[in-house]
Design a protein around this motif. Structure first.
Motif, PDB file in Angstrom:
ATOM      1  N   GLN A 193     -60.424  26.808  71.420  1.00  0.00           N
ATOM      2  CA  GLN A 193     -59.555  27.994  71.408  1.00  0.00           C
ATOM      3  C   GLN A 193     -59.594  28.754  70.093  1.00  0.00           C
ATOM      4  OE1 GLN A 193     -58.085  29.044  74.221  1.00  0.00           O
ATOM      5  NE2 GLN A 193     -59.168  27.315  75.152  1.00  0.00           N
ATOM      6  N   ALA A 194     -60.398  28.301  69.145  1.00  0.00           N
ATOM      7  CA  ALA A 194     -60.437  28.975  67.842  1.00  0.00           C
ATOM      8  C   ALA A 194     -61.093  30.340  67.959  1.00  0.00           C
ATOM      9  CB  ALA A 194     -61.198  28.117  66.839  1.00  0.00           C
ATOM     10  N   ARG A 195     -60.571  31.301  67.213  1.00  0.00           N
ATOM     11  CA  ARG A 195     -61.119  32.663  67.205  1.00  0.00           C
ATOM     12  C   ARG A 195     -61.697  33.048  65.845  1.00  0.00           C
ATOM     13  NH1 ARG A 195     -59.525  35.615  71.709  1.00  0.00           N
ATOM     14  NH2 ARG A 195     -57.912  34.648  72.975  1.00  0.00           N
ATOM     15  N   SER A 196     -61.394  32.290  64.801  1.00  0.00           N
ATOM     16  CA  SER A 196     -61.897  32.592  63.464  1.00  0.00           C
ATOM     17  C   SER A 196     -62.189  31.299  62.726  1.00  0.00           C
ATOM     18  CB  SER A 196     -60.884  33.427  62.666  1.00  0.00           C
ATOM     19  OG  SER A 196     -60.492  34.579  63.369  1.00  0.00           O
ATOM     20  N   CYS A 197     -63.042  31.418  61.708  1.00  0.00           N
ATOM     21  CA  CYS A 197     -63.369  30.246  60.906  1.00  0.00           C
ATOM     22  C   CYS A 197     -63.622  30.667  59.459  1.00  0.00           C
ATOM     23  CB  CYS A 197     -64.605  29.546  61.464  1.00  0.00           C
ATOM     24  SG  CYS A 197     -65.116  28.088  60.511  1.00  0.00           S
ATOM     25  N   ALA A 198     -62.873  30.062  58.537  1.00  0.00           N
ATOM     26  CA  ALA A 198     -63.167  30.228  57.113  1.00  0.00           C
ATOM     27  C   ALA A 198     -64.337  29.312  56.805  1.00  0.00           C
ATOM     28  CB  ALA A 198     -61.949  29.855  56.281  1.00  0.00           C
ATOM     29  N   VAL A 199     -65.472  29.884  56.402  1.00  0.00           N
ATOM     30  CA  VAL A 199     -66.701  29.105  56.290  1.00  0.00           C
ATOM     31  C   VAL A 199     -66.940  28.571  54.887  1.00  0.00           C
ATOM     32  CG1 VAL A 199     -69.205  29.130  56.620  1.00  0.00           C
ATOM     33  CG2 VAL A 199     -67.732  30.449  58.150  1.00  0.00           C
ATOM     34  N   VAL A 200     -66.916  29.469  53.898  1.00  0.00           N
ATOM     35  CA  VAL A 200     -67.267  29.045  52.542  1.00  0.00           C
ATOM     36  C   VAL A 200     -66.527  29.897  51.509  1.00  0.00           C
ATOM     37  CG1 VAL A 200     -69.296  30.564  52.464  1.00  0.00           C
ATOM     38  CG2 VAL A 200     -69.229  28.536  51.006  1.00  0.00           C
ATOM     39  N   MET A 201     -66.107  29.259  50.428  1.00  0.00           N
ATOM     40  CA  MET A 201     -65.463  29.952  49.315  1.00  0.00           C
ATOM     41  C   MET A 201     -66.439  30.011  48.146  1.00  0.00           C
ATOM     42  SD  MET A 201     -62.522  31.347  48.225  1.00  0.00           S
ATOM     43  CE  MET A 201     -61.065  30.554  48.960  1.00  0.00           C
ATOM     44  N   ILE A 202     -66.606  31.197  47.592  1.00  0.00           N
ATOM     45  CA  ILE A 202     -67.396  31.379  46.372  1.00  0.00           C
ATOM     46  C   ILE A 202     -66.410  31.767  45.287  1.00  0.00           C
ATOM     47  CG2 ILE A 202     -69.294  32.642  45.308  1.00  0.00           C
ATOM     48  CD1 ILE A 202     -70.251  33.283  48.188  1.00  0.00           C
ATOM     49  N   GLU A 203     -66.281  30.911  44.286  1.00  0.00           N
ATOM     50  CA  GLU A 203     -65.188  31.085  43.323  1.00  0.00           C
ATOM     51  C   GLU A 203     -65.691  30.994  41.887  1.00  0.00           C
ATOM     52  OE1 GLU A 203     -60.538  29.643  43.076  1.00  0.00           O
ATOM     53  OE2 GLU A 203     -62.004  28.403  44.124  1.00  0.00           O
ATOM     54  N   ASN A 204     -65.135  31.858  41.055  1.00  0.00           N
ATOM     55  CA  ASN A 204     -65.435  31.841  39.624  1.00  0.00           C
ATOM     56  C   ASN A 204     -64.416  30.923  38.950  1.00  0.00           C
ATOM     57  OD1 ASN A 204     -65.890  32.404  36.895  1.00  0.00           O
ATOM     58  ND2 ASN A 204     -66.469  34.522  37.321  1.00  0.00           N
ATOM     59  N   VAL A 205     -64.880  29.731  38.559  1.00  0.00           N
ATOM     60  CA  VAL A 205     -63.995  28.738  37.952  1.00  0.00           C
ATOM     61  C   VAL A 205     -64.352  28.604  36.472  1.00  0.00           C
ATOM     62  CG1 VAL A 205     -63.149  26.364  38.040  1.00  0.00           C
ATOM     63  CG2 VAL A 205     -63.876  27.517  40.154  1.00  0.00           C
ATOM     64  N   LYS A 206     -63.580  29.248  35.614  1.00  0.00           N
ATOM     65  CA  LYS A 206     -63.801  29.227  34.166  1.00  0.00           C
ATOM     66  C   LYS A 206     -65.238  29.601  33.811  1.00  0.00           C
ATOM     67  CE  LYS A 206     -60.211  25.749  33.356  1.00  0.00           C
ATOM     68  NZ  LYS A 206     -59.891  24.396  32.815  1.00  0.00           N
ATOM     69  N   GLY A 207     -65.723  30.665  34.461  1.00  0.00           N
ATOM     70  CA  GLY A 207     -67.058  31.161  34.167  1.00  0.00           C
ATOM     71  C   GLY A 207     -68.163  30.505  34.954  1.00  0.00           C
ATOM     72  N   GLU A 208     -67.840  29.479  35.743  1.00  0.00           N
ATOM     73  CA  GLU A 208     -68.837  28.802  36.571  1.00  0.00           C
ATOM     74  C   GLU A 208     -68.679  29.243  38.021  1.00  0.00           C
ATOM     75  OE1 GLU A 208     -70.382  24.279  37.727  1.00  0.00           O
ATOM     76  OE2 GLU A 208     -68.673  24.580  36.384  1.00  0.00           O
ATOM     77  N   LEU A 209     -69.782  29.696  38.629  1.00  0.00           N
ATOM     78  CA  LEU A 209     -69.731  30.166  40.011  1.00  0.00           C
ATOM     79  C   LEU A 209     -69.973  29.000  40.958  1.00  0.00           C
ATOM     80  CD1 LEU A 209     -69.115  33.045  40.851  1.00  0.00           C
ATOM     81  CD2 LEU A 209     -71.546  33.380  41.305  1.00  0.00           C
ATOM     82  N   VAL A 210     -68.939  28.639  41.718  1.00  0.00           N
ATOM     83  CA  VAL A 210     -68.974  27.454  42.571  1.00  0.00           C
ATOM     84  C   VAL A 210     -68.924  27.871  44.041  1.00  0.00           C
ATOM     85  CG1 VAL A 210     -67.772  25.332  43.204  1.00  0.00           C
ATOM     86  CG2 VAL A 210     -67.876  26.041  40.806  1.00  0.00           C
TER      87      VAL A 210
END
Length: 245
Positions: A193-210
């Motif tokens: 029944q799901a209609r959406s999905c959060a797939v991946v987070m791209i985050e700037n953590v203290k200057g590091e792109l994770v």
């Protein structure tokens, strides 16, 4: 067609670039995170691609008929047998919630024609809208030369029709950095029944792109993803114009 949460925005020209790497990293529940910075891949254009196809079990329509019991039906090709009530047309859309370091927040998605910009804020651009699951799928570009302007990006996928069918599709989101291996996230979990999905987070953590795997299915649309991750945008109902093949 059904309605979906959408934000209106200016339509921009298509942008296309990037190339595939020869090897890949698969993000899983156990190995869910990778650093672009440590791999020397935090510059240039990051290409985020969504492709999908119907699951084999749905295309086959179950076990093949016996040649002895029903010889005529058994000899039919699988694509003929598969066109029954179990088949649905699935329109998966790729989107991205963004938050910049100056506090600017918004969304890039096909709905509302809010396709973004790769050379100006938000430094995120959707190349177009694939409504029929073509081999090329849908692609978002992120300009990592402006990584210091980006706080976090949430890449998500949602179904644009009234038929929840994540359990009938095999979808893959692949990240192609400018350098190093591609990063793959499969949406293989069955949520009927799901209609959406959060797939991946791209985050700037203290200057590091994770890059961090999320794969969190929800039963609502973009507004529910917004609440889940605390974006705080105002959402309304959105529609797409009728597409022609």
């Amino acid at each position: 067609m059904g309605f979906f949460d959408g934000l209106l925005g200016a339509r921009a020209d298509d942008f296309d670039s990037g190339s595939a790497a020869s090897n890949s990293i698969k993000l899983t529940k156990r190995h869910h995170q990778v650093s672009l910075t440590r791999q020397g891949a935090a510059t240039g254009h990051l290409r985020v691609n969504l492709t999908w196809r119907m699951r084999t079990s749905d295309l086959d329509g179950g076990p093949r008929p016996s040649l002895f019991r029903d010889p005529f039906k058994a000899l039919k090709p699988p694509e003929v047998l598969g066109h029954g009530q179990s088949m649905v047309n699935v329109d998966l859309d790729l989107g991205c919630l963004y938050e910049l370091t100056d506090g600017t927040k918004g969304v890039v998605q096909p709905l509302g024609g809010y396709l973004g910009d790769v050379n100006a804020p938000p430094y995120v651009k959707l190349s177009g809208d694939d409504r029929f699951g073509s081999a090329s799928g849908e692609t978002i570009y992120v300009n990592l030369d402006h990584r210091d302007d980006i706080k976090r990006l949430l890449v998500f996928v949602y179904i644009y029709d009234q038929t929840p069918a994540f359990d009938r599709t095999h979808a893959i989101v692949t990240l192609y950095p400018s350098n190093g291996p591609r990063i793959e996230i499969g949406l293989d979990e069955r949520h009927q029944q799901a209609r959406s999905c959060a797939v991946v987070m791209i985050e700037n953590v203290k200057g590091e792109l994770v890059v961090r795997r999320e794969v969190r299915f929800v039963y609502g649309f973009q507004a529910e993803l917004d609440r889940l991750y605390g974006w705080g945008l105002q959402w309304g109902r959105g529609y797409k114009a009728k597409a022609e093949r």
